[in-house]
Design a protein around this motif. Structure first.
Motif, PDB file in Angstrom:
ATOM      1  N   ALA A   1      -3.907  -1.095   7.562  1.00  0.00           N
ATOM      2  CA  ALA A   1      -2.652  -2.006   7.669  1.00  0.00           C
ATOM      3  C   ALA A   1      -1.646  -1.661   8.771  1.00  0.00           C
ATOM      4  O   ALA A   1      -1.052  -2.315   9.266  1.00  0.00           O
ATOM      5  CB  ALA A   1      -2.372  -1.816   6.222  1.00  0.00           C
ATOM      6  N   MET A   2      -1.825  -0.332   8.963  1.00  0.00           N
ATOM      7  CA  MET A   2      -0.625   0.329  10.001  1.00  0.00           C
ATOM      8  C   MET A   2      -1.095  -0.151  11.188  1.00  0.00           C
ATOM      9  O   MET A   2      -0.495  -0.567  12.373  1.00  0.00           O
ATOM     10  CB  MET A   2      -0.890   1.876   9.757  1.00  0.00           C
ATOM     11  CG  MET A   2       0.247   2.161   8.782  1.00  0.00           C
ATOM     12  SD  MET A   2       0.319   4.100   8.839  1.00  0.00           S
ATOM     13  CE  MET A   2       1.513   4.193   7.315  1.00  0.00           C
ATOM     14  N   THR A   3      -2.440  -0.051  11.450  1.00  0.00           N
ATOM     15  CA  THR A   3      -2.991  -0.512  12.806  1.00  0.00           C
ATOM     16  C   THR A   3      -2.739  -2.020  13.222  1.00  0.00           C
ATOM     17  O   THR A   3      -2.224  -2.498  14.241  1.00  0.00           O
ATOM     18  CB  THR A   3      -4.660  -0.203  12.993  1.00  0.00           C
ATOM     19  OG1 THR A   3      -4.702   1.215  12.591  1.00  0.00           O
ATOM     20  CG2 THR A   3      -5.076  -0.536  14.216  1.00  0.00           C
ATOM     21  N   ARG A   4      -2.802  -2.762  11.932  1.00  0.00           N
ATOM     22  CA  ARG A   4      -2.622  -4.043  11.902  1.00  0.00           C
ATOM     23  C   ARG A   4      -1.134  -4.381  12.356  1.00  0.00           C
ATOM     24  O   ARG A   4      -0.890  -5.234  13.389  1.00  0.00           O
ATOM     25  CB  ARG A   4      -2.852  -4.953  10.832  1.00  0.00           C
ATOM     26  CG  ARG A   4      -3.221  -6.482  11.060  1.00  0.00           C
ATOM     27  CD  ARG A   4      -3.956  -6.992   9.727  1.00  0.00           C
ATOM     28  NE  ARG A   4      -3.496  -8.376   9.703  1.00  0.00           N
ATOM     29  CZ  ARG A   4      -3.049  -8.915   8.293  1.00  0.00           C
ATOM     30  NH1 ARG A   4      -3.344  -8.058   7.258  1.00  0.00           N
ATOM     31  NH2 ARG A   4      -2.745 -10.002   8.216  1.00  0.00           N
ATOM     32  N   VAL A   5      -0.472  -3.825  11.572  1.00  0.00           N
ATOM     33  CA  VAL A   5       1.145  -3.896  11.757  1.00  0.00           C
ATOM     34  C   VAL A   5       1.538  -3.521  13.403  1.00  0.00           C
ATOM     35  O   VAL A   5       2.348  -4.203  14.134  1.00  0.00           O
ATOM     36  CB  VAL A   5       1.921  -3.370  10.855  1.00  0.00           C
ATOM     37  CG1 VAL A   5       3.452  -3.124  11.334  1.00  0.00           C
ATOM     38  CG2 VAL A   5       1.873  -4.092   9.529  1.00  0.00           C
ATOM     39  N   GLY A   6       0.900  -2.379  13.895  1.00  0.00           N
ATOM     40  CA  GLY A   6       1.329  -1.864  15.024  1.00  0.00           C
ATOM     41  C   GLY A   6       0.755  -2.783  16.045  1.00  0.00           C
ATOM     42  O   GLY A   6       1.345  -3.038  16.985  1.00  0.00           O
ATOM     43  N   ASP A   7      -0.613  -3.630  15.672  1.00  0.00           N
ATOM     44  CA  ASP A   7      -0.772  -4.467  16.842  1.00  0.00           C
ATOM     45  C   ASP A   7      -0.039  -5.997  16.828  1.00  0.00           C
ATOM     46  O   ASP A   7      -0.181  -6.547  17.778  1.00  0.00           O
ATOM     47  CB  ASP A   7      -2.364  -4.888  16.826  1.00  0.00           C
ATOM     48  CG  ASP A   7      -3.275  -3.455  16.890  1.00  0.00           C
ATOM     49  OD1 ASP A   7      -2.590  -2.498  17.442  1.00  0.00           O
ATOM     50  OD2 ASP A   7      -4.188  -3.396  16.504  1.00  0.00           O
ATOM     51  N   THR A   8       0.459  -6.253  15.793  1.00  0.00           N
ATOM     52  CA  THR A   8       0.947  -7.419  15.639  1.00  0.00           C
ATOM     53  C   THR A   8       2.433  -7.871  15.563  1.00  0.00           C
ATOM     54  O   THR A   8       3.110  -8.802  15.940  1.00  0.00           O
ATOM     55  CB  THR A   8       0.242  -8.388  14.559  1.00  0.00           C
ATOM     56  OG1 THR A   8       0.738  -7.626  13.270  1.00  0.00           O
ATOM     57  CG2 THR A   8      -0.911  -8.607  14.280  1.00  0.00           C
ATOM     58  N   VAL A   9       3.256  -6.687  15.187  1.00  0.00           N
ATOM     59  CA  VAL A   9       4.620  -7.153  14.701  1.00  0.00           C
ATOM     60  C   VAL A   9       5.353  -6.396  15.844  1.00  0.00           C
ATOM     61  O   VAL A   9       5.274  -5.433  16.606  1.00  0.00           O
ATOM     62  CB  VAL A   9       5.021  -6.247  13.390  1.00  0.00           C
ATOM     63  CG1 VAL A   9       6.416  -6.148  13.194  1.00  0.00           C
ATOM     64  CG2 VAL A   9       4.342  -6.821  12.240  1.00  0.00           C
TER      65      VAL A   9
ATOM     66  N   ILE B   1      12.034  -8.856  12.711  1.00  0.00           N
ATOM     67  CA  ILE B   1      10.706  -8.532  12.767  1.00  0.00           C
ATOM     68  C   ILE B   1       9.920  -9.887  12.987  1.00  0.00           C
ATOM     69  O   ILE B   1      10.042 -10.825  12.358  1.00  0.00           O
ATOM     70  CB  ILE B   1      10.129  -7.841  11.549  1.00  0.00           C
ATOM     71  CG1 ILE B   1      10.602  -6.360  11.533  1.00  0.00           C
ATOM     72  CG2 ILE B   1       8.699  -7.895  11.506  1.00  0.00           C
ATOM     73  CD1 ILE B   1      10.114  -5.615  10.370  1.00  0.00           C
TER      74      ILE B   1
ATOM     75  N   LEU C   1       0.846  -1.144  -0.138  1.00  0.00           N
ATOM     76  CA  LEU C   1       0.020   0.138  -0.019  1.00  0.00           C
ATOM     77  C   LEU C   1       0.887   1.276   0.138  1.00  0.00           C
ATOM     78  O   LEU C   1       0.843   2.373  -0.744  1.00  0.00           O
ATOM     79  CB  LEU C   1      -0.891  -0.275   1.180  1.00  0.00           C
ATOM     80  CG  LEU C   1      -2.150  -0.824   1.123  1.00  0.00           C
ATOM     81  CD1 LEU C   1      -2.939  -1.300   2.440  1.00  0.00           C
ATOM     82  CD2 LEU C   1      -3.158  -0.651   0.137  1.00  0.00           C
TER      83      LEU C   1
ATOM     84  N   LEU D   1       4.314   4.967  14.100  1.00  0.00           N
ATOM     85  CA  LEU D   1       3.353   3.880  13.325  1.00  0.00           C
ATOM     86  C   LEU D   1       2.030   4.195  13.710  1.00  0.00           C
ATOM     87  O   LEU D   1       1.057   4.493  12.985  1.00  0.00           O
ATOM     88  CB  LEU D   1       4.021   2.638  13.475  1.00  0.00           C
ATOM     89  CG  LEU D   1       2.961   1.543  12.870  1.00  0.00           C
ATOM     90  CD1 LEU D   1       2.938   1.611  11.477  1.00  0.00           C
ATOM     91  CD2 LEU D   1       3.313   0.311  13.259  1.00  0.00           C
ATOM     92  N   LEU D   2       1.607   4.151  15.320  1.00  0.00           N
ATOM     93  CA  LEU D   2       0.488   4.332  15.943  1.00  0.00           C
ATOM     94  C   LEU D   2      -0.216   5.603  15.542  1.00  0.00           C
ATOM     95  O   LEU D   2      -1.248   5.711  14.970  1.00  0.00           O
ATOM     96  CB  LEU D   2       0.296   3.902  17.139  1.00  0.00           C
ATOM     97  CG  LEU D   2       1.007   2.452  17.516  1.00  0.00           C
ATOM     98  CD1 LEU D   2       1.045   2.003  18.842  1.00  0.00           C
ATOM     99  CD2 LEU D   2       0.011   1.447  16.674  1.00  0.00           C
TER     100      LEU D   2
ATOM    101  N   LEU E   1      -4.776   1.665   4.227  1.00  0.00           N
ATOM    102  CA  LEU E   1      -3.475   2.205   4.799  1.00  0.00           C
ATOM    103  C   LEU E   1      -3.593   2.046   6.191  1.00  0.00           C
ATOM    104  O   LEU E   1      -2.446   1.610   7.044  1.00  0.00           O
ATOM    105  CB  LEU E   1      -2.932   3.294   4.005  1.00  0.00           C
ATOM    106  CG  LEU E   1      -1.303   3.616   3.976  1.00  0.00           C
ATOM    107  CD1 LEU E   1      -0.463   2.256   3.506  1.00  0.00           C
ATOM    108  CD2 LEU E   1      -0.878   4.714   2.932  1.00  0.00           C
ATOM    109  N   ALA E   2      -4.428   3.090   6.752  1.00  0.00           N
ATOM    110  CA  ALA E   2      -4.926   3.096   7.972  1.00  0.00           C
ATOM    111  C   ALA E   2      -4.913   1.757   8.706  1.00  0.00           C
ATOM    112  O   ALA E   2      -4.448   1.489   9.761  1.00  0.00           O
ATOM    113  CB  ALA E   2      -6.018   4.105   8.454  1.00  0.00           C
TER     114      ALA E   2
ATOM    115  N   THR F   1       5.872 -11.860  14.457  1.00  0.00           N
ATOM    116  CA  THR F   1       4.739 -11.603  15.249  1.00  0.00           C
ATOM    117  C   THR F   1       4.216 -12.250  16.363  1.00  0.00           C
ATOM    118  O   THR F   1       3.401 -11.859  17.079  1.00  0.00           O
ATOM    119  CB  THR F   1       3.559 -11.992  14.172  1.00  0.00           C
ATOM    120  OG1 THR F   1       3.921 -13.326  13.595  1.00  0.00           O
ATOM    121  CG2 THR F   1       3.639 -11.000  12.804  1.00  0.00           C
TER     122      THR F   1
END
Lengths: 207, 207
Positions: free
Chosen positions: B57-65, B74, A24, A51-52, B54-55, B76
């Motif tokens: 995907a960023m939230t998801r990466v922030g939550d999991t990575v 990196i 993206l 990021l957040l 994009l928002a 999960t």
């Protein structure tokens, strides 16, 4: 063979989140797959600081920002701040291609009227006609807002100038002007193209 | 006078959402204030296709990575996919500066062992010492994982090479190697610096 976006080919499904984000981000102007990868690594490193907050800022913009129904500018309600401001109803409308151009005009702090954002230029190749460009809406505004002058601030490109001439032909009963062409402030002649020098010479003024 | 990030100075408070997003995006590597503005306009135009995904995907990466507790890659979970994969416990550890370098190594599909991500290079100027760089953890892994060879894949820069020599000095009882230096594949001599040519000549091989 194109280089895969996924850097680790045999990784598990958890990687999907990162890959989605890279794909993206790579769609943003100015970023490609390589710089998107770098940006994502940077984001992961700065999870709390960058990021957040970025995810939250995007969600907020997505929730609040839309197009002004009147002029096409970015707005948080139906009407943008400039169209809502009565002090800017001075009978002048500046026609620009894009919101970025509106912002550039605003930075000069010279123009006190309102804007009309076309959203592009006429292009037969890309099948962009007057309706796509909000030109009918511009014609409505001329009468509706008592406009006396339309300033065409379109790019000095072939498409920009074609669009400017098309709009000028549609407008009757108002003064139509366009931005002057010439030597940019701080510009050195040595670095200017012949077209700019020709335009600047033709439009020369007595000192 | 620095150009303000806010393109419309006398706008209302609603603009804050856009300005926040521009300021945050401008912090990404490869983007500055100008390209961040362009990117935000693009995002607003492509709200459904790009901004909202994009928002998310960023939230998801922030939550999991997060960072792998073992190697700094990196991950999960607590441990990254490579450290969790027993097939990669072949007694080789490749030491890299950054996750981007790990990804570059993986793209070559040649290395079958595990990694250790330092997170930078030693730097007296920036006060980056061995602890910051996960070097103690590397030493623990040598015995813990029965490592026989440590491959130092650090940049051919002064800091990279200083770090490589520091690590090599700490390691006992294992083979320590580093990536070969020479002419890059597809590289033309004409465009190479003298240092690379010197290294390639010194390391020349019989055909």
């Amino acid at each position: 063979m194109p280089q895969p976006m996924t850097p680790v080919p045999d990784d598990d499904a958890d990687r999907a989140a990162l890959d989605d984000l890279i794909a993206l981000l790579a769609k943003l102007p100015g970023l490609g797959p390589r710089s998107a990868r770098r940006a994502v690594l940077h984001l992961v490193k700065k999870r709390g600081q960058l990021l957040l907050p970025l995810a939250a800022a995007m969600t907020r913009v997505g929730d609040t920002v839309r197009e002004c129904l009147n002029c096409g500018n970015i707005a948080t309600g139906d009407i943008c701040a400039i169209c809502a401001d009565d002090r800017r109803a001075n009978g002048e409308i500046c026609v620009v291609e894009d919101v970025a151009d509106l912002w550039a005009m605003e930075r000069s702090r010279q123009f006190k009227g309102r804007y009309h954002v076309l959203g592009g230029t006429l292009s037969a190749l890309d099948a962009i006609g007057p309706e796509t460009l909000r030109i009918p809406r511009l014609l409505d505004r001329i009468t509706g807002e008592g406009v006396s002058e339309v300033i065409l601030a379109l790019g000095a490109t072939i498409d920009g100038q074609t669009t400017a001439h098309y709009i000028a032909d549609q407008l009757t009963g108002v003064t139509v002007t366009s931005l002057a062409q010439g030597v940019p402030v701080g510009g050195e002649l040595d670095y200017l193209d012949e077209g700019t020098i020709t335009a600047a010479l033709r439009a020369r003024r007595a000192l």
